[in-house]
Design an enzyme around this catalytic site. Structure first.
Site, PDB file in Angstrom:
ATOM      1  N   TYR A 178     -18.176  14.846 -12.163  1.00 19.65           N
ATOM      2  CA  TYR A 178     -18.047  16.031 -13.013  1.00 19.65           C
ATOM      3  C   TYR A 178     -16.786  16.015 -13.884  1.00 19.65           C
ATOM      4  O   TYR A 178     -16.733  16.685 -14.907  1.00 19.65           O
ATOM      5  CB  TYR A 178     -18.027  17.302 -12.159  1.00 19.65           C
ATOM      6  N   HIS A 208      -8.741  -2.924  -6.866  1.00 22.17           N
ATOM      7  CA  HIS A 208      -8.362  -2.261  -5.604  1.00 22.17           C
ATOM      8  C   HIS A 208      -9.509  -2.358  -4.598  1.00 22.17           C
ATOM      9  O   HIS A 208     -10.468  -1.585  -4.672  1.00 22.17           O
ATOM     10  CB  HIS A 208      -8.019  -0.803  -5.883  1.00 22.17           C
ATOM     11  N   ARG A 215       0.791  -1.225   0.000  1.00 23.46           N
ATOM     12  CA  ARG A 215       0.000   0.000   0.000  1.00 23.46           C
ATOM     13  C   ARG A 215       0.828   1.282   0.000  1.00 23.46           C
ATOM     14  O   ARG A 215       0.621   2.155  -0.833  1.00 23.46           O
ATOM     15  CB  ARG A 215      -0.941   0.009   1.223  1.00 23.46           C
TER      16      ARG A 215
END
Length: 840
Positions: free
Chosen positions: A149, A105, A59
């Site tokens: 967006y 993931h 990670r």
């Protein structure tokens, strides 16, 4: 009785406590045991270590080979698999996030999107890997718009990280639910670990690798491949330091060298700042670049707090004029306040200057390791070598399979009638296949290709195509086998491919590296800097820069020149000199003070760039300007000659200035209204030649002068007429000539023998005919036949000409046209360029 038997049966399913080692969980489960007694301390220790290693390897830390953490790698791989590449339309970020968390993931959508946002931001990544469309945040700390967006796709450079991934170049492993395969590392056709750096906090360790310039990083890899024994000093000449996307200036090389040699170190990053004057003569501090990862909004808020609390005084207004083109913050300074003093306070109390701790920690072979610069380059070079070998093997296997098929087709075509007869006589494809194999000794793959062959392939043109293709494939196979047999070819391929990336994506450095404020006996800054000839240029507004000598090309006399400084800012060239980067540079001001620094400490500029304000480098007072530059290698007992505007001369030993610094010290005690004009080194004790602007000069011997201290005022060298001033001073060397040039570009060479040696204090004799056509004298110099001249005009036009192209004429002549000046332009200064380190 039944209850007792039940308890006994239950106890038989409990494994006995074993303090000597780890319990055999797998064996216990196989035996049907459900309860395993363990020591709570051991269990917590083991579970925490498993968790820690999962965070470290899976990670928080990047792989040294591709410079990516797993989440970055999964995002890029997912986008590549779905073909959301640079040549395709943008896709919604929500779709990318969903693809990543759904297949690769197993974490939340927020951290995946935040990671992708950072890969878009040009102020976070030196070379962005994701091309974003929409609001992706700002250097002021504004958040990106929601992923519904924004849109994104891979950048072209990111595709270089993924290039050839389909050719078995890297190892894959199952994803979290064993439904997909994901790469353990990317092929990485450039050293991303250095180019974009990495920051991460794991368990008990953290990494902070700064970003670097793509071109410099690749050149360092190539240099290491070509010379495995290359030293760190040599590498740092190629890769001198980090290159942050936000620019700025790196201060000090000791921490940088320590970081590159040991993997740990600390540097300071300073904002790029200029001090300018407005129309009213008030000073303005202009900030154009800030340190990496500094929030501009918070920085300005801190400055405002310091001003309001009167911790810093003298700032009247803070203006943020930043836009999409870049950062520009103006701090307006009150009258009678020193801008440099205020700037130093800001460096100390705000994030205009920050420390950046470097810890080059990364993963190699699933283990964390702190790397030196050379070890990072070596690990990457080994990785690329393996990628090229695996790719070559993949291509070879593919080519051999194709050649095998083509050979079968060729056998069939050579025996086409018999092949057709066998096929027509067979009951089914299996029988036909078996007969073809037994008759012609073909393989199953070859017979399958023969049976699937269309009838149109039997035409003569198609037959020739098969023969030609077979020949081409055999040549490819020979080449691929040669690559695998010769490691040197593999290395050359790696270097060639890296060079192509540089050609396509290489950019100039944005961060300057300054080795000032460096006081250490363990580190020699000059070892990291090439000793090369440069041009030092000072403008009328006291901005200084150095330029490589090859910036100025040679031209014939009478040429128009090239632009030597931007003329858009109404600033003009004042002084010009040549020097070597390892030289000491002494600057003398009109007020008789001397300042000392190294040439390599000067900012590197372009022809059009203005440079850096001298007020930000040395301690110039109000109305103080630099009138003379003097470059030298080492302090010795040689003499300097100083000449003032009113005709006074002073002889002083160079050693007198050994304690000089950027703060300055007195070089000459000036009389009222007088100014220091020029300084000359004369270790050989040659005659000196002092000339005035109105064309008069005097030749004198140094033996007439005695050496004086720094505060002395000197003695009269030449009696000047009203309004006349000293133009310069030079020395009379053997086999040299006098060179002079006038304001309108007329220059000439004259033999020194035309001037007899006389005592000091005379009015002088004519060395240049002054008139309206040529104007007053700009300066004089001693010149040799093989020398070159670098001449610059007030508007910034520069021309480089050979000395031998300028005519030899008498002392009363006007000279020939050397520079073709335009209307209202005139020659401002010149410098002599020589092949040796000696310059004038």
């Amino acid at each position: 009785m039944t209850e007792t038997n039940g308890q006994e049966n239950e106890s038989t399913k409990t494994l006995a406590l074993n303090l000597s080692g780890r319990p055999d969980v797998a064996g216990a489960l196989k035996a049907g045991v459900r309860v395993i007694p363990v020591e709570i301390e051991d269990q917590m220790k083991e579970a925490y270590l498993d968790y820690a290693m999962s965070v470290i390897v899976g990670r928080a830390l990047p792989d040294v080979r591709d410079g990516l953490k797993p989440v970055h790698r999964r995002i890029l791989h997912a986008m590549n698999e779905r073909a959301w590449r640079s040549d395709r339309p943008y896709v919604k970020s929500a779709k990318i996030v969903g693809e990543v968390i759904g297949n690769f993931h197993p974490h939340g959508d927020a951290p995946v999107y935040e990671t992708m946002v950072r890969m878009v931001q040009k102020f976070s990544m030196r070379e962005p890997l994701v091309d974003g469309q929409g609001n992706y945040g700002s250097v002021d700390g504004d958040n990106a718009a929601h992923y519904r967006y924004t849109e994104a796709r891979l950048t072209k450079l990111a595709e270089e990280l993924l290039k050839d991934i389909e050719k078995n170049t890297v190892q894959f492993s199952p994803n979290f639910d064993d439904t997909r395969q994901q790469p353990d590392v990317l092929p990485a056709n450039f050293p991303n670990i250095l180019v974009n750096g990495s920051t991460g906090i794991a368990v008990g360790m953290a990494t902070n690798i700064p970003p670097h310039n793509l071109k410099e990083s690749i050149n360092a890899v190539i240099a290491l491949i070509q010379n495995p024994d290359i030293s760190l000093y040599e590498l740092m000449k190629i890769l001198p330091g980090p290159d942050f996307p936000t620019g700025g200036t790196i201060i000090g090389g000791e921490g940088l060298y320590q970081a590159y040699s040991t993997g740990r170190g600390s540097i300071r990053i300073r904002s790029k700042v200029d001090i300018i004057e407005n129309a009213k003569g008030r000073e303005i501090i202009v900030i154009t670049e800030i340190p990496y990862q500094v929030n501009k909004k918070h920085l300005l808020e801190k400055v405002g707090e310091l001003v309001n609390e009167k911790i810093i005084e003298g700032i009247t207004e803070i203006l943020d004029l930043s836009d999409r083109k870049g950062i520009r913050v103006e701090l307006h300074i009150k009258k009678d306040f020193n801008a440099q003093v205020i700037l130093n306070q800001l460096f100390k109390l705000t994030q205009l200057q920050v420390s950046f701790g470097i810890t080059m920690l990364a993963i190699l072979d699933k283990r964390p390791k702190i790397f030196s610069l050379k070890e990072i380059l070596q690990s990457y070079a080994i990785h690329r070598n393996q990628v090229v070998v695996k790719r070559t093997q993949f291509d070879l296997d593919k080519a051999q399979k194709r050649a095998h098929i083509l050979e079968g087709l060729r056998i069939a075509l050579d025996n086409i009638d018999e092949v057709i007869k066998i096929i027509r006589a067979s009951k089914d494809p299996k029988e036909a296949q078996a007969k073809l194999i037994s008759t012609f000794g073909l393989s199953e793959a070859q017979t399958d290709a023969i049976l699937e062959m269309r009838l149109q392939r039997l035409t003569s043109l198609e037959v020739q195509k098969i023969i030609d293709e077979l020949e081409q494939v055999r040549l490819i196979i020979l080449d691929l086998e040669d690559i695998l047999a010769k490691p040197e070819r593999v290395k050359q391929i790696v270097c060639d491919e890296l060079s192509k990336v540089t050609e396509s994506f290489g950019a100039t450095r944005t961060t300057e590296i300054s080795l000032e404020s460096l006081e250490s006996s363990t580190f020699n800054a000059e070892d990291l800097i090439a000793d090369e000839e440069v041009v030092v240029q000072i403008s009328e507004d006291m901005f200084i820069k150095r330029l490589p000598m090859d910036t100025f090309r040679r031209q014939k006399r009478g040429g128009k020149g090239i632009q030597g400084i931007s003329s858009k800012r109404e600033d003009f060239v004042k002084k010009l000199s040549t020097a070597m980067t390892h030289d000491n540079l002494m600057l003398f001001s009109n007020k008789g003070r001397a300042f000392l620094m190294k040439v390599y400490e000067l900012p590197i500029g372009t022809k059009e760039a203005r440079g850096k304000s001298l007020k930000a480098i040395i301690n110039l007072t109000e109305d103080e300007i630099i009138t003379s530059l003097f470059a030298f290698r080492e302090f010795d007992e040689s003499y300097l000659l100083m000449v003032t505007r009113d005709g006074f001369v002073k002889k002083i030993q160079l050693d007198e200035f050994s304690n000089a610094k950027k703060s300055g010290l007195i070089a000459i005690g000036l009389r009222d209204g007088d100014e220091l004009i020029d300084v000359l080194s004369n270790p050989e004790n040659y005659d000196v030649f002092i000339a005035s602007k109105d064309g008069l000069a005097i030749r004198m011997n140094l033996n007439e002068l005695r050496s004086q201290g720094r505060t002395a005022s000197g003695v009269t060298a030449m009696r000047l007429e009203d309004k006349d001033q000293i133009a310069g001073i030079t020395k009379v060397e053997p086999n040299t000539h006098l060179f002079c040039i006038s304001e309108n570009g007329f220059g000439k060479r004259t033999d020194f023998d035309e001037f007899s040696t006389k005592g000091r204090g005379g009015k002088g004799m004519t060395y240049l005919k002054i008139g309206e056509k040529n104007g007053r004298s700009v300066g004089i110099a001693t010149i040799r036949e093989e020398d070159e001249l670098l001449i610059i005009t007030q508007s910034g036009m520069a021309i480089r000409v050979e000395a031998k192209g300028i005519s030899m004429v008498g002392r009363t002549a006007m000279g020939v046209k050397v520079v073709n000046t335009k209307d209202e332009d005139f020659v401002k200064d010149f410098a002599i360029v020589r092949d040796t380190e000696e310059t004038v």
